[in-house]
Design a protein around this motif. Structure first.
Motif, PDB file in Angstrom:
ATOM      1  N   GLU A  88       0.558  -1.580  -0.160  1.00 15.03           N
ATOM      2  CA  GLU A  88       0.043   0.372  -0.034  1.00 15.03           C
ATOM      3  C   GLU A  88       1.088   1.535  -0.252  1.00 15.03           C
ATOM      4  N   ARG A  89       1.771   1.312   0.702  1.00 10.08           N
ATOM      5  CA  ARG A  89       2.867   2.330   0.889  1.00 10.08           C
ATOM      6  C   ARG A  89       3.611   2.489   0.109  1.00 10.08           C
ATOM      7  N   VAL A  90       3.844   1.171  -1.668  1.00 10.57           N
ATOM      8  CA  VAL A  90       4.377   1.734  -2.449  1.00 10.57           C
ATOM      9  C   VAL A  90       3.627   2.279  -3.772  1.00 10.57           C
ATOM     10  N   VAL A  91       2.540   1.446  -3.775  1.00  5.97           N
ATOM     11  CA  VAL A  91       1.216   1.714  -5.132  1.00  5.97           C
ATOM     12  C   VAL A  91       0.789   3.419  -4.489  1.00  5.97           C
ATOM     13  N   SER A  92       1.191   3.715  -3.020  1.00  9.74           N
ATOM     14  CA  SER A  92       0.292   5.268  -2.654  1.00  9.74           C
ATOM     15  C   SER A  92       1.124   5.987  -3.375  1.00  9.74           C
ATOM     16  N   GLY A  93       2.834   5.736  -3.126  1.00 12.60           N
ATOM     17  CA  GLY A  93       3.333   6.707  -3.334  1.00 12.60           C
ATOM     18  C   GLY A  93       3.947   7.352  -2.297  1.00 12.60           C
ATOM     19  N   ALA A  94       3.290   6.778  -0.894  1.00  4.26           N
ATOM     20  CA  ALA A  94       4.305   7.285   0.345  1.00  4.26           C
ATOM     21  C   ALA A  94       5.875   6.887   0.477  1.00  4.26           C
ATOM     22  N   ALA A  95       5.887   5.241   0.199  1.00  6.07           N
ATOM     23  CA  ALA A  95       6.903   4.030  -0.042  1.00  6.07           C
ATOM     24  C   ALA A  95       8.588   6.145  -0.148  1.00  6.07           C
ATOM     25  N   ALA A  96       8.010   6.035  -1.109  1.00 11.23           N
ATOM     26  CA  ALA A  96       9.007   7.165  -1.410  1.00 11.23           C
ATOM     27  C   ALA A  96       9.788   8.097  -1.079  1.00 11.23           C
ATOM     28  N   ALA A  97       8.514   8.705  -0.162  1.00 13.55           N
ATOM     29  CA  ALA A  97       8.456  10.084   0.524  1.00 13.55           C
ATOM     30  C   ALA A  97      10.279   9.610   1.275  1.00 13.55           C
ATOM     31  N   ASP A  98       9.619   8.942   2.230  1.00 16.46           N
ATOM     32  CA  ASP A  98      11.451   8.949   3.170  1.00 16.46           C
ATOM     33  C   ASP A  98      11.817   7.228   2.542  1.00 16.46           C
ATOM     34  N   GLN A  99      11.606   6.922   1.782  1.00 18.11           N
ATOM     35  CA  GLN A  99      12.790   5.230   1.639  1.00 18.11           C
ATOM     36  C   GLN A  99      13.127   4.904   0.014  1.00 18.11           C
ATOM     37  N   ASN A 145       7.986  -9.824  -4.490  1.00 21.13           N
ATOM     38  CA  ASN A 145       7.234  -8.803  -5.286  1.00 21.13           C
ATOM     39  C   ASN A 145       6.209  -9.657  -6.604  1.00 21.13           C
ATOM     40  N   ARG A 146       5.625 -10.029  -6.476  1.00 21.92           N
ATOM     41  CA  ARG A 146       4.711 -10.701  -7.149  1.00 21.92           C
ATOM     42  C   ARG A 146       3.644 -10.377  -7.065  1.00 21.92           C
ATOM     43  N   TYR A 147       2.933 -10.170  -5.761  1.00 20.31           N
ATOM     44  CA  TYR A 147       2.109  -9.212  -5.897  1.00 20.31           C
ATOM     45  C   TYR A 147       1.493  -8.249  -5.829  1.00 20.31           C
ATOM     46  N   LEU A 148       2.862  -7.168  -5.255  1.00 19.49           N
ATOM     47  CA  LEU A 148       2.353  -6.304  -5.460  1.00 19.49           C
ATOM     48  C   LEU A 148       3.032  -5.908  -7.135  1.00 19.49           C
ATOM     49  N   GLU A 149       3.468  -6.718  -7.766  1.00 21.26           N
ATOM     50  CA  GLU A 149       3.690  -6.262  -9.807  1.00 21.26           C
ATOM     51  C   GLU A 149       2.870  -6.162 -10.609  1.00 21.26           C
ATOM     52  N   LEU A 150       1.496  -7.010  -9.724  1.00 20.36           N
ATOM     53  CA  LEU A 150      -0.108  -7.185 -11.030  1.00 20.36           C
ATOM     54  C   LEU A 150      -0.693  -6.226 -10.482  1.00 20.36           C
ATOM     55  N   HIS A 151      -0.716  -5.399  -9.250  1.00 22.74           N
ATOM     56  CA  HIS A 151      -0.934  -4.490  -8.407  1.00 22.74           C
ATOM     57  C   HIS A 151      -1.275  -3.277  -9.512  1.00 22.74           C
ATOM     58  N   PRO A 152      -2.182  -2.278 -10.577  1.00 22.33           N
ATOM     59  CA  PRO A 152      -2.111  -1.785 -11.171  1.00 22.33           C
ATOM     60  C   PRO A 152      -1.593  -0.639 -10.769  1.00 22.33           C
ATOM     61  N   ASN A 153      -1.652   0.313  -9.704  1.00 27.73           N
ATOM     62  CA  ASN A 153      -1.183   1.370  -8.915  1.00 27.73           C
ATOM     63  C   ASN A 153       0.590   0.745  -9.425  1.00 27.73           C
TER      64      ASN A 153
END
Length: 545
Positions: A81-92, A100-108
């Motif tokens: 959720e933090r990656v697809v929302s863009g929140a992770a990029a703010a402090d990581q 990463n398989r599930y993450l890579e399937l997420h449309p966002n």
């Protein structure tokens, strides 16, 4: 911040235990490896909790590259959720999950992640007490997932597995058994998943222990050994099972079963986030290069029992199977199918849950604290429409019991959520939650006794559920039974009631020491809700129910 501090401390401790390996950079193997790449400063990485055992390796990486890897622990689902929302990029700068398989399937997720480097491998397999494996003939014969499902459904063994909605090892097991039973050799679609439900249910009938993380599951298995309700085995990463066999805490070693028709394997990709700075890219390249070196790969295998990601390195003898290879089963190729598998597990496949919420509504809960409690429960009742909200809501067939308490416990309010058409039951829960008011004193232990008595009565009349108790209080006991009274009461409970875990929330001015003791006594866990949103902690607990 507290989790970051914990991981940092763990890295320091593990480094010390490893014999101060960070005193000097490791030498490249036999002079065949090129000089180390160099960076500087910190590489900030959002990571799964299971990677804490790489602390000594990361300390060596810092000595060799000049880059300190700062791990911030997060659950897989929250991480996505933090990656697809863009929140992770703010402090990581990067992420590091078991897959990463599930993450890579997420449309966002498109455009949110950059290059990735696979660091190690570990298949999700079954570990059984040696005597049980021998009885089943699986010490000499590799069963298929279908054979495993049949034996579990017949009650010939019990096992523990993490919740697929909270942990990659549980999700990988779910994908494995579903793909193997489908037998098509291709990625599962939503229609195939629905058709498989009758064949999958027997497999999950044998599950008697669940958890939100692979590490806590292993700890709970060890604790259950000496109790009155031991578990026969675990479905977990091969690395975790081999570590248990080498940890000196098992009364009986595990026979590790690699199903003959295939597995799903974690590959631990260290992944740069899109938009990372040039310094972060330099640091990432240096760390990725260090981790992929044959000398490092061997050390990872020897210290954590994960398989090398680099070809050509002989496997350690403890990594099986003894005969035959490992077939990789297909992962869902569409996000809707991957999500349908998780929601189907909760609503239709797993042994249904019975969750008893002991809710402190004493006078000190007035205002923001009671509002937070209501918001958290309303979220679990369907008001939270985020990905994590959808996957942690109350499930079909679940029995939800609210037991508010203040000066004395109130009458329990029971809600049975049907497998389909869940909304009317969820609406009744929401209506009840909105009526909660705060007043009076705090009879914590009277509420605990009432909750466990209720669990025992319901288990006698309606067995077959996985039962747990959640305790929320913002203060110390002021009336009623004491902790000593509760401990005496708990010691006299029959085995099944004694095995009901209590998940205690650290909240407000609650007695931390007593909450920890309650969790330890019952085989539960404490969750810290003092610095973050109460709703997030309630969702985290769902992985353990």
């Amino acid at each position: 911040m507290r989790r970051t501090a914990y991981l940092t401390l763990l890295v320091v401790l593990l480094t010390a235990v490893a014999g101060c390996t960070s005193q000097a950079p490791p030498e490249p193997s036999e002079g065949s490896e090129a000089p180390y790449k160099r960076g500087s400063g910190v590489l900030r990485v959002l990571a799964g909790s299971e990677l804490a055992d790489l602390g000594p390796i990361l300390a060596q990486a810092e000595d060799a590259t000049g880059v300190r890897v700062q791990l911030t622990e997060i659950g897989t689902l929250d991480g996505i959720e933090r990656v697809v929302s863009g929140a992770a990029a703010a402090d990581q700068d990067a992420i590091w999950f078991s897959s990463n398989r599930y993450l890579e399937l997420h449309p966002n997720a498109i455009g949110k992640i950059d290059v990735s480097t696979k660091v190690a491998n570990s298949p999700v397999v079954l570990g059984l007490r040696t005597s049980v494996a021998r009885q089943l003939g699986w010490d000499a014969h590799r069963p298929t997932w279908s054979e495993i499902a049949t034996a579990a459904g017949d009650g010939r063994f019990t096992y523990g597995m993490t919740n697929p909605a909270a942990s990659n090892s549980g999700y990988s097991a779910l994908v494995s058994v579903a793909a193997a039973l489908a037998g098509t050799g291709r990625a599962l679609g939503t229609a195939e998943i629905n058709a498989l439900t009758p064949r999958l249910r027997p497999f999950f009938a044998g599950q008697s222990l669940t958890a939100g993380s692979s590490g806590w599951l292993a700890e709970a298995y060890v604790k259950r050994q000496g109790g009155d309700a031991p578990v026969d085995g675990l479905i977990n990463y091969e690395s975790v099972l081999v570590s248990l066999n080498h940890g000196g805490k098992l009364a009986e070693p595990l026979t590790i079963v690699h199903p003959a028709d295939g597995v799903v394997t974690a590959d631990y990709p260290l992944t740069l986030l899109a938009g990372a700075s040039e310094q972060a890219r330099t640091n990432y390249a240096a760390i990725a290069d260090f981790l992929r070196r044959p000398s490092t790969q061997r050390r990872i295998m020897e210290t954590t029992f994960r398989r090398p990601a680099v070809p050509g390195i002989p496997l350690a003898d403890v990594l099986g199977p003894l005969e035959g290879g490992l077939v990789e089963l297909p992962f869902p190729s569409r996000y809707d199918a991957a999500t349908a598998l998780v929601t189907g597990f909760g609503d239709a496949l797993r042994r249904p849950a019975r969750t008893i919420y002991l809710l402190d509504v004493s006078g000190s809960m007035r205002g923001a604290r009671l509002d937070g409690l209501k918001s958290a429960l309303l979220g679990l009742s369907g008001a939270d429409t985020s990905l994590s909200g959808e996957l942690t809501r109350f499930n079909g067939r679940e029995q939800v019991i609210l037991l508010p308490f203040s000066t004395r416990p109130s009458a329990p309010r029971r809600f049975d959520v049907p497998e389909t058409n869940r909304e009317p039951a969820l609406d009744r829960i929401r209506g009840d939650v909105r009526q909660l008011t705060a007043e009076g004193d705090t009879a914590v232990y009277d509420a605990l006794v009432n909750g466990l008595d209720l669990a025992r009565q319901l288990d006698a009349t309606e067995p077959g559920r996985i039962t747990s108790v959640v305790l929320l209080t913002d203060g110390e006991r002021t009336v009623g039974r004491s902790f000593a009274d509760f401990r005496s009461y708990h010691g006299k409970l029959p085995a099944r009631a004694k095995a009901v875990p209590v998940f205690a929330l650290l909240f407000g001015e609650g007695n931390v020491g007593e909450m920890d003791e309650i969790a330890a006594l019952t085989g539960g866990r404490t969750f810290d809700a003092r610095t973050g949103p109460l709703a997030a902690v309630f969702k985290e607990i769902r992985g353990y129910q």
